[in-house]
Scaffold this motif. Structure first.
Motif, short mmCIF file in Angstrom:
data_model
loop_
_atom_site.label_atom_id
_atom_site.label_comp_id
_atom_site.label_asym_id
_atom_site.label_seq_id
_atom_site.Cartn_x
_atom_site.Cartn_y
_atom_site.Cartn_z
N ASP A 61 0.81 -1.23 0.00
CA ASP A 61 0.00 0.00 0.00
C ASP A 61 0.84 1.28 0.00
OD1 ASP A 61 0.86 -0.26 2.61
OD2 ASP A 61 -1.14 -0.36 3.47
N GLN A 62 2.16 1.15 0.11
CA GLN A 62 3.07 2.30 0.00
C GLN A 62 3.77 2.33 -1.36
OE1 GLN A 62 3.34 4.60 2.61
NE2 GLN A 62 1.62 3.39 3.38
N ASP A 63 3.30 1.50 -2.29
CA ASP A 63 3.86 1.35 -3.65
C ASP A 63 5.28 0.80 -3.67
OD1 ASP A 63 1.55 2.13 -5.01
OD2 ASP A 63 2.09 4.25 -4.85
N ASN A 64 5.66 0.08 -2.60
CA ASN A 64 6.95 -0.61 -2.59
C ASN A 64 6.80 -1.95 -3.30
OD1 ASN A 64 8.33 1.31 -0.91
ND2 ASN A 64 7.14 0.51 0.80
N THR A 65 7.74 -2.29 -4.17
CA THR A 65 7.69 -3.56 -4.87
C THR A 65 8.12 -4.68 -3.92
OG1 THR A 65 8.19 -2.50 -6.97
CG2 THR A 65 8.62 -4.87 -6.83
N VAL A 66 7.29 -5.71 -3.80
CA VAL A 66 7.63 -6.85 -2.95
C VAL A 66 7.95 -8.09 -3.78
CG1 VAL A 66 6.36 -6.01 -0.95
CG2 VAL A 66 5.20 -7.48 -2.59
N TYR A 67 7.60 -8.08 -5.07
CA TYR A 67 7.89 -9.21 -5.95
C TYR A 67 7.77 -8.73 -7.39
CZ TYR A 67 7.59 -13.82 -8.14
OH TYR A 67 7.83 -14.91 -8.92
N GLU A 68 8.64 -9.28 -8.26
CA GLU A 68 8.58 -8.90 -9.67
C GLU A 68 9.10 -10.02 -10.56
OE1 GLU A 68 10.22 -5.40 -12.69
OE2 GLU A 68 10.68 -5.31 -10.56
N ILE A 69 8.37 -10.30 -11.64
CA ILE A 69 8.83 -11.16 -12.73
C ILE A 69 8.69 -10.33 -13.99
CG2 ILE A 69 8.32 -13.15 -14.20
CD1 ILE A 69 7.00 -14.52 -11.96
N ASN A 70 9.69 -10.34 -14.85
CA ASN A 70 9.60 -9.66 -16.14
C ASN A 70 10.47 -10.45 -17.12
OD1 ASN A 70 9.21 -7.95 -18.28
ND2 ASN A 70 10.39 -6.28 -17.43
N GLN A 71 9.85 -11.42 -17.79
CA GLN A 71 10.64 -12.24 -18.68
C GLN A 71 9.77 -13.00 -19.67
OE1 GLN A 71 12.72 -15.07 -16.25
NE2 GLN A 71 10.93 -15.62 -15.11
N LYS A 72 10.42 -13.49 -20.73
CA LYS A 72 9.72 -14.35 -21.68
C LYS A 72 9.38 -15.63 -20.95
CE LYS A 72 10.30 -17.00 -25.86
NZ LYS A 72 11.21 -17.45 -26.88
N GLN A 73 8.13 -16.04 -21.02
CA GLN A 73 7.68 -17.21 -20.30
C GLN A 73 7.43 -18.42 -21.18
OE1 GLN A 73 7.39 -17.73 -17.02
NE2 GLN A 73 8.26 -15.73 -16.64
N ALA A 74 7.04 -18.18 -22.45
CA ALA A 74 6.66 -19.34 -23.26
C ALA A 74 6.61 -18.99 -24.73
CB ALA A 74 5.28 -19.84 -22.82
N THR A 75 6.82 -20.00 -25.54
CA THR A 75 6.47 -19.94 -26.95
C THR A 75 5.33 -20.93 -27.11
OG1 THR A 75 8.71 -19.40 -27.62
CG2 THR A 75 7.27 -20.33 -29.30
N LEU A 76 4.16 -20.44 -27.50
CA LEU A 76 2.97 -21.28 -27.57
C LEU A 76 2.63 -21.62 -29.01
CD1 LEU A 76 0.65 -19.60 -24.95
CD2 LEU A 76 1.87 -21.73 -24.71
N GLU A 77 2.35 -22.89 -29.24
CA GLU A 77 1.87 -23.34 -30.54
C GLU A 77 0.35 -23.24 -30.55
OE1 GLU A 77 3.40 -27.28 -30.80
OE2 GLU A 77 5.46 -26.61 -30.98
N PRO A 78 -0.29 -23.23 -31.73
CA PRO A 78 -1.76 -23.15 -31.79
C PRO A 78 -2.42 -24.27 -30.97
CG PRO A 78 -0.81 -22.85 -33.97
CD PRO A 78 0.31 -23.26 -33.06
N GLY A 79 -3.46 -23.89 -30.23
CA GLY A 79 -4.20 -24.85 -29.43
C GLY A 79 -3.52 -25.28 -28.15
N ARG A 80 -2.41 -24.67 -27.80
CA ARG A 80 -1.66 -25.05 -26.59
C ARG A 80 -1.88 -24.03 -25.48
NH1 ARG A 80 1.05 -30.06 -26.76
NH2 ARG A 80 1.38 -30.51 -28.95
N SER A 81 -1.66 -24.48 -24.25
CA SER A 81 -1.72 -23.58 -23.11
C SER A 81 -0.52 -23.87 -22.21
CB SER A 81 -3.02 -23.73 -22.34
OG SER A 81 -3.10 -25.01 -21.76
N ARG A 82 -0.28 -22.94 -21.30
CA ARG A 82 0.82 -23.09 -20.37
C ARG A 82 0.44 -22.43 -19.05
NH1 ARG A 82 7.25 -22.27 -21.08
NH2 ARG A 82 7.70 -22.42 -18.87
N THR A 83 0.81 -23.07 -17.95
CA THR A 83 0.58 -22.50 -16.63
C THR A 83 1.89 -21.95 -16.10
OG1 THR A 83 -1.18 -24.09 -16.17
CG2 THR A 83 -0.20 -22.96 -14.28
N ILE A 84 1.84 -20.72 -15.63
CA ILE A 84 3.00 -20.06 -15.03
C ILE A 84 2.65 -19.81 -13.57
CG2 ILE A 84 4.46 -18.01 -15.06
CD1 ILE A 84 3.57 -17.81 -18.10
#
Length: 127
Positions: A61-84
């Motif tokens: 609530d003070q706008d302090n970052t407590v966690y961050e991810i910023n990256q490529k997670q997946a290359t998805l083919e048609p009809g595929r899904s991925r859980t992150i």
């Protein structure tokens, strides 16, 4: 699943453990346990494969970052899904947190579709 949105590309979001309640303002109430966010992304339709870049930013609530991810997670083919899944984080009771989830679908360098989602939650002081 209590938190679920059906959205293009971002199929759903789910907290583990699940939130125990929701306030009138749409803020989630959690038990005093480490919290993980599961994000399912899909490639629906007739597209070829594409790259997905995911940003997850959790602030207090003070706008302090407590966690961050910023990256490529997946290359998805048609009809595929991925859980992150994010790492488990421990929240401090009485502080409201905000999860900012940004998903970028990159088909080529000229086209980027951005999706931005916000979720707020807290652990009550008496927990």
């Amino acid at each position: 699943l209590l938190v679920e949105w059906l959205l293009p590309n971002l199929r759903w979001l789910c907290f583990e453990p699940k939130q125990i309640a929701e306030t009138e303002d749409g803020v989630y109430v959690f038990n005093p346990e480490p919290i993980v966010l599961n994000i399912v992304i899909t490639n629906e339709g007739n597209k070829t494969e594409y790259d997905v870049v995911l940003l997850v930013l959790i602030t207090d609530d003070q706008d302090n970052t407590v966690y961050e991810i910023n990256q490529k997670q997946a290359t998805l083919e048609p009809g595929r899904s991925r859980t992150i899944q994010t790492e488990a984080i421990e929240l401090i009771p009485g502080i409201e947190y905000e999860w900012l989830i940004k998903l970028e679908e990159v088909e080529n360098e000229e086209q980027i579709d951005d999706n931005l989602y916000r979720v707020k939650g807290f652990i009550p002081l008496d927990s």
